[in-house]
Design a protein around this motif. Structure first.
Motif, PDB file in Angstrom:
ATOM      1  N   LEU A   1      -3.955   3.067 -13.417  1.00 52.74           N
ATOM      2  CA  LEU A   1      -4.756   2.460 -12.349  1.00 52.74           C
ATOM      3  C   LEU A   1      -4.313   2.949 -10.969  1.00 52.74           C
ATOM      4  O   LEU A   1      -5.145   3.148 -10.074  1.00 52.74           O
ATOM      5  N   LEU A   2      -3.004   3.153 -10.798  1.00 53.66           N
ATOM      6  CA  LEU A   2      -2.505   3.654  -9.509  1.00 53.66           C
ATOM      7  C   LEU A   2      -2.963   5.092  -9.264  1.00 53.66           C
ATOM      8  O   LEU A   2      -3.345   5.446  -8.144  1.00 53.66           O
ATOM      9  N   TYR A   3      -2.921   5.908 -10.314  1.00 51.20           N
ATOM     10  CA  TYR A   3      -3.420   7.284 -10.162  1.00 51.20           C
ATOM     11  C   TYR A   3      -4.928   7.287  -9.919  1.00 51.20           C
ATOM     12  O   TYR A   3      -5.446   8.122  -9.160  1.00 51.20           O
ATOM     13  N   LEU A   4      -5.635   6.350 -10.541  1.00 55.49           N
ATOM     14  CA  LEU A   4      -7.071   6.219 -10.314  1.00 55.49           C
ATOM     15  C   LEU A   4      -7.342   5.853  -8.857  1.00 55.49           C
ATOM     16  O   LEU A   4      -8.252   6.386  -8.218  1.00 55.49           O
TER      17      LEU A   4
ATOM     18  N   ASP B   1       0.820  -1.217   0.000  1.00 56.88           N
ATOM     19  CA  ASP B   1       0.000   0.000   0.000  1.00 56.88           C
ATOM     20  C   ASP B   1       0.854   1.267   0.000  1.00 56.88           C
ATOM     21  O   ASP B   1       0.423   2.320   0.481  1.00 56.88           O
ATOM     22  N   ASN B   2       2.056   1.147  -0.564  1.00 54.50           N
ATOM     23  CA  ASN B   2       2.946   2.301  -0.704  1.00 54.50           C
ATOM     24  C   ASN B   2       2.822   2.809  -2.148  1.00 54.50           C
ATOM     25  O   ASN B   2       3.695   2.569  -2.987  1.00 54.50           O
ATOM     26  N   ILE B   3       1.702   3.475  -2.415  1.00 59.76           N
ATOM     27  CA  ILE B   3       1.373   3.876  -3.789  1.00 59.76           C
ATOM     28  C   ILE B   3       2.387   4.881  -4.357  1.00 59.76           C
ATOM     29  O   ILE B   3       2.791   4.746  -5.516  1.00 59.76           O
ATOM     30  N   PRO B   4       2.846   5.898  -3.579  1.00 59.42           N
ATOM     31  CA  PRO B   4       3.841   6.832  -4.145  1.00 59.42           C
ATOM     32  C   PRO B   4       5.108   6.133  -4.634  1.00 59.42           C
ATOM     33  O   PRO B   4       5.629   6.465  -5.705  1.00 59.42           O
ATOM     34  N   SER B   5       5.621   5.158  -3.856  1.00 54.58           N
ATOM     35  CA  SER B   5       6.824   4.434  -4.279  1.00 54.58           C
ATOM     36  C   SER B   5       6.551   3.589  -5.515  1.00 54.58           C
ATOM     37  O   SER B   5       7.399   3.493  -6.419  1.00 54.58           O
ATOM     38  N   ALA B   6       5.364   2.980  -5.577  1.00 56.85           N
ATOM     39  CA  ALA B   6       4.998   2.191  -6.758  1.00 56.85           C
ATOM     40  C   ALA B   6       4.964   3.078  -8.000  1.00 56.85           C
ATOM     41  O   ALA B   6       5.479   2.707  -9.061  1.00 56.85           O
ATOM     42  N   ILE B   7       4.370   4.261  -7.866  1.00 56.70           N
ATOM     43  CA  ILE B   7       4.305   5.199  -8.996  1.00 56.70           C
ATOM     44  C   ILE B   7       5.709   5.598  -9.439  1.00 56.70           C
ATOM     45  O   ILE B   7       6.005   5.646 -10.644  1.00 56.70           O
ATOM     46  N   ASN B   8       6.608   5.862  -8.483  1.00 58.26           N
ATOM     47  CA  ASN B   8       7.987   6.239  -8.822  1.00 58.26           C
ATOM     48  C   ASN B   8       8.687   5.137  -9.602  1.00 58.26           C
ATOM     49  O   ASN B   8       9.430   5.403 -10.555  1.00 58.26           O
ATOM     50  N   VAL B   9       8.452   3.876  -9.197  1.00 61.11           N
ATOM     51  CA  VAL B   9       9.077   2.738  -9.885  1.00 61.11           C
ATOM     52  C   VAL B   9       8.585   2.669 -11.327  1.00 61.11           C
ATOM     53  O   VAL B   9       9.382   2.509 -12.268  1.00 61.11           O
ATOM     54  N   TYR B  10       7.281   2.792 -11.529  1.00 58.82           N
ATOM     55  CA  TYR B  10       6.733   2.702 -12.883  1.00 58.82           C
ATOM     56  C   TYR B  10       7.140   3.907 -13.742  1.00 58.82           C
ATOM     57  O   TYR B  10       7.328   3.759 -14.964  1.00 58.82           O
ATOM     58  N   MET B  11       7.296   5.069 -13.116  1.00 59.77           N
ATOM     59  CA  MET B  11       7.779   6.235 -13.861  1.00 59.77           C
ATOM     60  C   MET B  11       9.209   6.007 -14.346  1.00 59.77           C
ATOM     61  O   MET B  11       9.573   6.384 -15.465  1.00 59.77           O
ATOM     62  N   GLU B  12      10.019   5.377 -13.483  1.00 60.61           N
ATOM     63  CA  GLU B  12      11.397   5.040 -13.889  1.00 60.61           C
ATOM     64  C   GLU B  12      11.379   4.025 -15.028  1.00 60.61           C
ATOM     65  O   GLU B  12      12.178   4.111 -15.966  1.00 60.61           O
ATOM     66  N   ALA B  13      10.444   3.065 -14.957  1.00 64.39           N
ATOM     67  CA  ALA B  13      10.326   2.065 -16.024  1.00 64.39           C
ATOM     68  C   ALA B  13       9.998   2.733 -17.353  1.00 64.39           C
ATOM     69  O   ALA B  13      10.509   2.323 -18.409  1.00 64.39           O
ATOM     70  N   LEU B  14       9.153   3.772 -17.321  1.00 59.11           N
ATOM     71  CA  LEU B  14       8.776   4.467 -18.562  1.00 59.11           C
ATOM     72  C   LEU B  14       9.951   5.184 -19.208  1.00 59.11           C
ATOM     73  O   LEU B  14       9.969   5.378 -20.423  1.00 59.11           O
ATOM     74  N   GLN B  15      10.945   5.569 -18.400  1.00 62.41           N
ATOM     75  CA  GLN B  15      12.130   6.211 -18.970  1.00 62.41           C
ATOM     76  C   GLN B  15      12.883   5.243 -19.875  1.00 62.41           C
ATOM     77  O   GLN B  15      13.509   5.658 -20.854  1.00 62.41           O
ATOM     78  N   HIS B  16      12.817   3.961 -19.556  1.00 61.65           N
ATOM     79  CA  HIS B  16      13.503   2.942 -20.366  1.00 61.65           C
ATOM     80  C   HIS B  16      12.598   2.393 -21.474  1.00 61.65           C
ATOM     81  O   HIS B  16      13.081   2.024 -22.536  1.00 61.65           O
ATOM     82  N   SER B  17      11.277   2.322 -21.197  1.00 61.92           N
ATOM     83  CA  SER B  17      10.332   1.774 -22.188  1.00 61.92           C
ATOM     84  C   SER B  17       9.072   2.637 -22.217  1.00 61.92           C
ATOM     85  O   SER B  17       8.053   2.270 -21.634  1.00 61.92           O
ATOM     86  N   PRO B  18       9.141   3.782 -22.881  1.00 58.07           N
ATOM     87  CA  PRO B  18       7.994   4.717 -22.870  1.00 58.07           C
ATOM     88  C   PRO B  18       6.743   4.182 -23.555  1.00 58.07           C
ATOM     89  O   PRO B  18       5.669   4.744 -23.377  1.00 58.07           O
ATOM     90  N   GLU B  19       6.863   3.095 -24.333  1.00 60.07           N
ATOM     91  CA  GLU B  19       5.706   2.560 -25.053  1.00 60.07           C
ATOM     92  C   GLU B  19       5.178   1.273 -24.429  1.00 60.07           C
ATOM     93  O   GLU B  19       4.353   0.578 -25.047  1.00 60.07           O
ATOM     94  N   ASN B  20       5.629   0.939 -23.229  1.00 60.91           N
ATOM     95  CA  ASN B  20       5.178  -0.291 -22.578  1.00 60.91           C
ATOM     96  C   ASN B  20       3.748  -0.095 -22.064  1.00 60.91           C
ATOM     97  O   ASN B  20       3.508   0.642 -21.118  1.00 60.91           O
TER      98      ASN B  20
END
Length: 407
Positions: free
Chosen positions: A186-189, A158-177
């Motif tokens: 879904l996390l922002y929702l 239930d650490n949503i901010p950290s989860a969002i940070n991880v996925y944002m970092e993932a987008l830097q490597h794969s912006p079309e994933n």
């Protein structure tokens, strides 16, 4: 001697060729021939045989064959990786971790070893060790799959901010994933940031217009903004792709409810319940529709089922109390209101007190009704202007009740 080595390399090449072509029957025949000639000492033949066995679902047998290959060449990291993988698939996570730790001592740092080791810690619910191991894997080599698993752990915690940070970092490597984009949406929702959620879901749909998860989530945001027709258009696409999704039929049912098409709503919600009988939200929504259509016995059944499946959702108790009031079960209705108010805690939910006051006034419990109406007014005044003006019916009901009680 040289001739024997050439023959061995040639047969290994043929084994590899048959394996990559997925001609597994022919490949196994050649492997058995090579093993018979080599007295079961051909490492590559054993390794490939184990891979085929595992692909055919014979995981325990594949583990034993990988172990044979490791005995022939104990310093081959590929054998140890596959032993760890087979142990993981067999649910022997602790044993798999031991093998991965042994493998990590050989050669240079390896992303695959650390990623799979992190998966083992994850399934053992040792989340701190899993996070640490996945971070090491990402440092060795960034991979979408590692970011996704790391994000899942933070979501579980239930650490949503950290989860969002991880996925944002993932987008830097794969912006079309699309999986990462959808999960971010879904996390922002979940964080009630609907505009950001819709932005990422729309980006996901640009790359994959038929992604059912993205369609369902985007449709739910549109539905929350009361644009039922547009939401239904989205859901029509998803229904072709995932016709057996209980969440999809639940959302379609609530769209029809918003359009006041109650028979269609009940039909869709019952289909959702058939597909997902243990989904509390479907029972809850069926309760709402039956309450609205004055089918109080059915509403009671569905609200009770919802509470049995999710006993910590306070609104279920409030609507159960309304239903019981309509069924003239005053005592149990009061008990249900008390439970709802107790569950929500401080500062409290204004609507609970207002509905409770209405029930008490009908049964001539005027002093208690006045008390709950005053609590409603205090809580309502503490809300922001947007919330106060969101439902004019609530204010009308409160004013009407106040006049009846001489307040």
């Amino acid at each position: 001697m040289l001739q024997n080595l050439q023959n061995k390399d040639k047969k290994n090449y043929l084994i590899h060729q048959l394996y990559v072509r997925q001609e597994f029957d022919e490949c196994l025949k050649l492997i058995e021939k090579v093993l018979a000639e080599s007295d079961n000492l051909c490492e590559y033949a054993l390794f490939t045989k184990a891979l085929i066995k595992r692909q055919n679902g014979l995981v325990q047998e594949s583990l034993q064959i990988f172990q044979q290959a490791a005995v022939i060449n104990p310093h081959n990291i590929a054998n140890l990786k596959q032993i760890g993988r087979s142990l993981y698939l067999l649910g022997k996570h602790k044993a798999a971790i031991d093998v991965y730790e042994e493998a990590s001592k050989i050669g240079s740092p390896d992303w695959e070893i650390m990623h799979n080791k992190g998966l083992c810690f994850m399934y053992l619910k040792q989340y701190d060790k899993a996070i640490e191991t996945f971070n090491v894997a990402v440092d060795i080599q960034p991979h979408d799959s590692t970011f996704i698993q790391l994000g899942k752990i933070y979501t579980l915690l239930d650490n949503i901010p950290s989860a969002i940070n991880v996925y944002m970092e993932a987008l830097q490597h794969s912006p079309e994933n699309t999986e990462v984009l959808t999960t971010l949406g879904l996390l922002y929702l979940r964080s009630n940031e609907n505009s950001k959620a819709f932005e990422y879901l729309e980006n996901s749909l640009e790359y994959d217009p038929k992604n059912p998860r993205s369609i369902l989530a985007a449709g739910s945001i549109i539905q929350d903004h009361a644009d039922m027709d547009v939401a239904l258009i989205k859901y029509r696409v998803a229904a072709v792709l995932t016709p057996n999704s209980p969440q999809l039929w639940n959302n379609i049912g609530m769209c029809f409810f918003g359009k006041q098409r109650y028979i269609a709503s009940i039909a869709c919600l019952k289909k959702a319940l058939y597909l997902g009988p243990f989904e509390w939200i479907i029972n809850y929504n069926l309760g709402l529709v039956h309450l609205h259509t004055e089918q109080y016995a059915s509403a009671f059944h569905y609200f009770s089922s919802s509470i049995n499946l999710k006993p910590d959702f306070s609104h279920s108790y409030m609507y159960l109390a309304i239903t019981l009031g309509r069924l003239d079960d005053f005592e149990n209705a009061c008990a249900s209101y008390d439970k709802a108010i107790q569950m929500v805690g401080m500062p409290g939910e204004p609507l609970f007190h207002l509905n409770y006051a209405v029930l008490l006034q009908r049964h001539r419990e005027y002093d208690q009704a006045k008390l709950h109406l005053m609590q409603f007014r205090d809580l309502f005044e503490a809300q922001d202007e947007e919330t106060k003006n969101s439902d004019p019916d609530i204010l009308e009901q409160a004013y009407a009740l106040g006049r009846l009680l001489g307040m």
